[in-house]
Design a protein around this motif. Structure first.
Motif, PDB file in Angstrom:
ATOM      1  N   ILE A  26      60.952  14.704  19.739  1.00 33.04           N
ATOM      2  CA  ILE A  26      61.724  13.692  20.314  1.00 33.04           C
ATOM      3  C   ILE A  26      61.959  12.393  19.125  1.00 33.04           C
ATOM      4  N   VAL A  27      63.130  12.063  18.683  1.00 24.14           N
ATOM      5  CA  VAL A  27      63.308  11.045  17.707  1.00 24.14           C
ATOM      6  C   VAL A  27      63.738   9.838  18.720  1.00 24.14           C
ATOM      7  N   GLY A  28      63.051   8.874  18.396  1.00 26.49           N
ATOM      8  CA  GLY A  28      63.211   7.597  19.033  1.00 26.49           C
ATOM      9  C   GLY A  28      62.321   7.108  20.440  1.00 26.49           C
ATOM     10  N   ALA A  29      61.583   6.258  20.303  1.00 24.37           N
ATOM     11  CA  ALA A  29      60.661   5.715  21.455  1.00 24.37           C
ATOM     12  C   ALA A  29      60.988   4.549  22.223  1.00 24.37           C
ATOM     13  N   PRO A 145      51.547  12.216  21.535  1.00 23.83           N
ATOM     14  CA  PRO A 145      51.650  11.610  19.920  1.00 23.83           C
ATOM     15  C   PRO A 145      52.881  10.986  19.586  1.00 23.83           C
ATOM     16  N   ILE A 146      52.786   9.879  19.354  1.00 25.28           N
ATOM     17  CA  ILE A 146      53.718   8.807  18.825  1.00 25.28           C
ATOM     18  C   ILE A 146      53.606   8.355  17.450  1.00 25.28           C
ATOM     19  N   HIS A 147      54.345   8.972  16.673  1.00 30.05           N
ATOM     20  CA  HIS A 147      54.196   8.532  15.255  1.00 30.05           C
ATOM     21  C   HIS A 147      55.081   7.416  14.817  1.00 30.05           C
ATOM     22  N   LEU A 148      54.916   6.135  14.500  1.00 34.06           N
ATOM     23  CA  LEU A 148      55.628   5.014  14.253  1.00 34.06           C
ATOM     24  C   LEU A 148      55.747   5.059  12.638  1.00 34.06           C
ATOM     25  N   GLY A 149      56.663   4.246  12.488  1.00 38.04           N
ATOM     26  CA  GLY A 149      57.311   4.330  11.010  1.00 38.04           C
ATOM     27  C   GLY A 149      57.454   5.264  10.149  1.00 38.04           C
ATOM     28  N   GLN A 150      58.105   6.427  10.965  1.00 35.84           N
ATOM     29  CA  GLN A 150      58.478   7.738  10.465  1.00 35.84           C
ATOM     30  C   GLN A 150      60.081   7.662  10.578  1.00 35.84           C
ATOM     31  N   ARG A 151      60.837   7.434   9.525  1.00 37.33           N
ATOM     32  CA  ARG A 151      62.188   7.695   9.406  1.00 37.33           C
ATOM     33  C   ARG A 151      62.563   9.018   9.525  1.00 37.33           C
ATOM     34  N   VAL A 152      63.436   9.613  10.490  1.00 34.85           N
ATOM     35  CA  VAL A 152      64.076  10.926  10.320  1.00 34.85           C
ATOM     36  C   VAL A 152      65.303  10.802   9.361  1.00 34.85           C
ATOM     37  N   GLU A 153      65.244  11.466   8.090  1.00 35.11           N
ATOM     38  CA  GLU A 153      66.384  11.495   7.207  1.00 35.11           C
ATOM     39  C   GLU A 153      67.388  12.630   7.503  1.00 35.11           C
ATOM     40  N   GLY A 169      59.320  13.654   3.269  1.00 37.22           N
ATOM     41  CA  GLY A 169      59.908  14.844   2.715  1.00 37.22           C
ATOM     42  C   GLY A 169      59.361  15.922   3.808  1.00 37.22           C
ATOM     43  N   GLU A 170      58.491  15.571   4.893  1.00 37.35           N
ATOM     44  CA  GLU A 170      57.816  16.541   5.774  1.00 37.35           C
ATOM     45  C   GLU A 170      58.608  17.120   6.661  1.00 37.35           C
ATOM     46  N   ARG A 171      58.647  18.298   6.961  1.00 36.61           N
ATOM     47  CA  ARG A 171      59.675  19.114   7.748  1.00 36.61           C
ATOM     48  C   ARG A 171      58.707  19.282   8.940  1.00 36.61           C
ATOM     49  N   VAL A 172      59.396  19.012  10.115  1.00 36.23           N
ATOM     50  CA  VAL A 172      58.583  19.016  11.336  1.00 36.23           C
ATOM     51  C   VAL A 172      59.607  20.065  12.226  1.00 36.23           C
ATOM     52  N   VAL A 173      59.307  21.282  12.850  1.00 40.37           N
ATOM     53  CA  VAL A 173      59.743  22.107  13.617  1.00 40.37           C
ATOM     54  C   VAL A 173      59.531  22.108  14.884  1.00 40.37           C
ATOM     55  N   ALA A 174      60.349  22.470  15.951  1.00 35.31           N
ATOM     56  CA  ALA A 174      60.188  22.622  17.432  1.00 35.31           C
ATOM     57  C   ALA A 174      61.382  23.792  17.825  1.00 35.31           C
ATOM     58  N   ASP A 175      61.050  23.962  19.097  1.00 35.52           N
ATOM     59  CA  ASP A 175      62.102  24.645  19.809  1.00 35.52           C
ATOM     60  C   ASP A 175      63.337  23.962  20.257  1.00 35.52           C
ATOM     61  N   LEU A 176      63.134  22.491  20.489  1.00 32.51           N
ATOM     62  CA  LEU A 176      64.143  21.640  20.750  1.00 32.51           C
ATOM     63  C   LEU A 176      63.976  20.379  19.888  1.00 32.51           C
ATOM     64  N   VAL A 177      64.906  19.900  19.433  1.00 34.78           N
ATOM     65  CA  VAL A 177      65.020  18.421  18.889  1.00 34.78           C
ATOM     66  C   VAL A 177      65.649  17.497  19.569  1.00 34.78           C
ATOM     67  N   ILE A 178      65.243  16.536  20.505  1.00 37.10           N
ATOM     68  CA  ILE A 178      66.113  15.629  20.998  1.00 37.10           C
ATOM     69  C   ILE A 178      66.248  14.169  20.184  1.00 37.10           C
ATOM     70  N   GLY A 179      67.544  13.920  20.133  1.00 36.54           N
ATOM     71  CA  GLY A 179      68.123  12.659  19.264  1.00 36.54           C
ATOM     72  C   GLY A 179      68.166  11.530  20.069  1.00 36.54           C
ATOM     73  N   ALA A 180      67.001  10.706  20.466  1.00 37.17           N
ATOM     74  CA  ALA A 180      67.012   9.630  21.157  1.00 37.17           C
ATOM     75  C   ALA A 180      67.050   8.253  20.646  1.00 37.17           C
ATOM     76  N   ASP A 181      67.618   8.257  19.335  1.00 34.98           N
ATOM     77  CA  ASP A 181      67.568   7.170  18.391  1.00 34.98           C
ATOM     78  C   ASP A 181      68.711   6.145  18.421  1.00 34.98           C
TER      79      ASP A 181
END
Length: 452
Positions: A26-29, A145-153, A169-181
């Motif tokens: 999930i992107v956005g807290a 897990p909530i990672h703060l200060g992590q801008r999604v490019e 530059g780190e790539r994070v993969v999942a079954d689903l990404v939710i854009g909540a930002d």
């Protein structure tokens, strides 16, 4: 797929669901992202949040959650989270909502507060304080897990998975990404297939939150701070001014919605000027200016408009827009954060019912369950603003209730979790086997072609 048939008198379970094996990023807290994470955790999914802000700050002012959000909060930690929030919120059980005519200040309607349902409380409080409770519950009590200060490019997906690229530059993969930002989410471009820029709605809001120190010294405003929590509104031509006191009258906040045709670009929240507020309040009840004068500062918040999106779902249905990223609301709906929470509940249930092998279909079911309801709730914000900004005072004189803030049962009585559970099987069949149904019109899955 889980095809469990629900008992007609469905009740939510306080037990954690079995692990689904579904990984969700999930992107956005904000409230929508946190709710999606908490509900995914409840439903057995493996969930992680990435948030651009480097630290949690209790920013903002008043925020409203309807009973349909209170019902969700009540199911967390056996009601403890709802009780914590309730302690921080305004209590208008005896005061109600008092609506005045803008020029005379005369009271035109005293709208009583509906009785509180402890299992579905209405909550109105300081955005930052309420957010802190939900954030700490997710991170500290549930261990999400909530990672703060992590801008999604960047967002990316294929048929099997989705992911994000962080600023590092780190790539994070999942079954689903939710854009909540929010309305500027980078996920919107991938889902839509084009860049859509925000537009001015033609309105803006000045807003402020401050202590009662000066208010209580002024005879013109003292009454609002010595009678517990209060809520008053002044309605005028294309303007409305709402003022409330909270925490027994210790804190004060006001919002003033008015016409504003300024263009917006990438930012739409600025320091405001009290002199500009005074100009709009010329000819108004002097009490309004007396309240505004006590504000140490004011925020000028441009109300952003987005054309309704044709879809919230990416081409491979591995990326989903949620909350403001999918459907921004006008404040006059008092449902923006609540509808984001309903989104979070619904996608978590759909993923559980669909299972790891059916994530894209579950995401499409989510959209089918949510899209028309969201559109209908969005319209209430426009209806309320029009009713207040173009008031027929002759009608109000004969029917004072007509100027009240309408609380629609179909909105507040909605149980997002029950609805998703009840409707999943039939909607799943429509999404996966549309040929079995007549006149089934399914929503598109992006990207959407744009005419030149």
């Amino acid at each position: 797929m889980n095809t469990t048939v629900l008992h007609p008198h469905w009740k939510y379970s306080t037990m954690s669901a079995p692990k689904s094996g579904i990984k969700v990023v999930i992107v956005g807290a904000g409230f929508g992202g946190l709710t999606a994470a908490i509900e995914c955790h409840r439903q057995g999914h493996d969930v992680t949040i990435y948030e651009n802000f480097p630290e949690l700050k209790t920013l903002g002012d008043i925020i409203s959650f309807g009973a349909n959000a209170g019902r969700i909060y009540h199911r967390w930690s056996d009601g403890r989270i709802a009780r914590r929030l309730r302690e921080l919120c305004i209590d208008l059980s005896s005061y109600g909502f008092r609506i005045h005519k803008y020029d005379t200040g005369g009271l035109v309607y005293h709208q009583p507060s509906p009785p509180q349902d402890p299992e579905a409380p209405v909550l109105n409080g300081h955005r930052g304080e309420l957010h802190e409770v939900v954030f700490n519950y997710a991170r500290d009590e549930l261990g999400i897990p909530i990672h703060l200060g992590q801008r999604v490019e960047e967002y990316f997906e294929d048929e099997r998975q989705a992911g994000v690229v962080l600023k590092s530059g780190e790539r994070v993969v999942a079954d689903l990404v939710i854009g909540a930002d929010g309305v500027r989410s980078k996920a919107r471009e991938l889902v839509l297939g084009y860049v859509d820029k925000p537009k001015s709605s033609g309105y803006a809001i000045w807003r402020a939150w401050f202590s009662n120190t000066d208010m209580i010294q002024d005879p013109a405003t003292r009454e609002f701070c010595i009678n517990g929590d209060t809520f008053n509104g002044w309605i005028g031509p294309d303007v409305h001014f709402l003022f409330s006191t909270i925490k027994g009258g210790k804190d004060c906040c006001w919002v003033l919605t008015h016409r504003d045709e300024h263009d917006i670009d990438e930012s739409w929240s600025f320091p405001g000027k009290l002199e500009d507020v005074y100009k709009v309040l010329e000819g108004w009840d002097p009490v309004c200016r007396a309240i505004v004068e006590k504000s140490p500062n004011v925020v000028d918040w441009k109300l952003v408009y987005r054309d309704p999106l044709p879809t919230w779902v990416s081409k491979h249905a591995r990326i989903l827009l949620l909350g403001d990223a999918a459907h921004p609301f006008l404040p006059t709906s008092a449902q923006g954060a609540t509808q984001a929470m309903e989104d979070g509940v619904t996608i978590a249930v759909c993923l559980k019912r669909g299972g790891k092998e059916n994530v894209p279909a579950a995401v499409r079911v989510h959209q089918e369950l949510r899209y028309e309801r969201v559109k209908a709730v969005q319209k209430t914000g426009e209806t309320t603003r029009e009713r207040w900004h173009k008031t027929d005072w002759a009608k109000v004189a004969s029917d004072p209730k007509s100027i009240g803030f309408h609380r629609e049962d179909w909105i507040h009585h909605h149980d997002a979790e029950k609805h998703a559970e009840d409707m999943f099987d039939e909607t799943f069949k429509q999404v996966t086997q549309p040929e079995l149904f007549e006149d089934v019109k399914l929503l598109p899955v992006g990207p959407i072609a744009v005419a030149a």
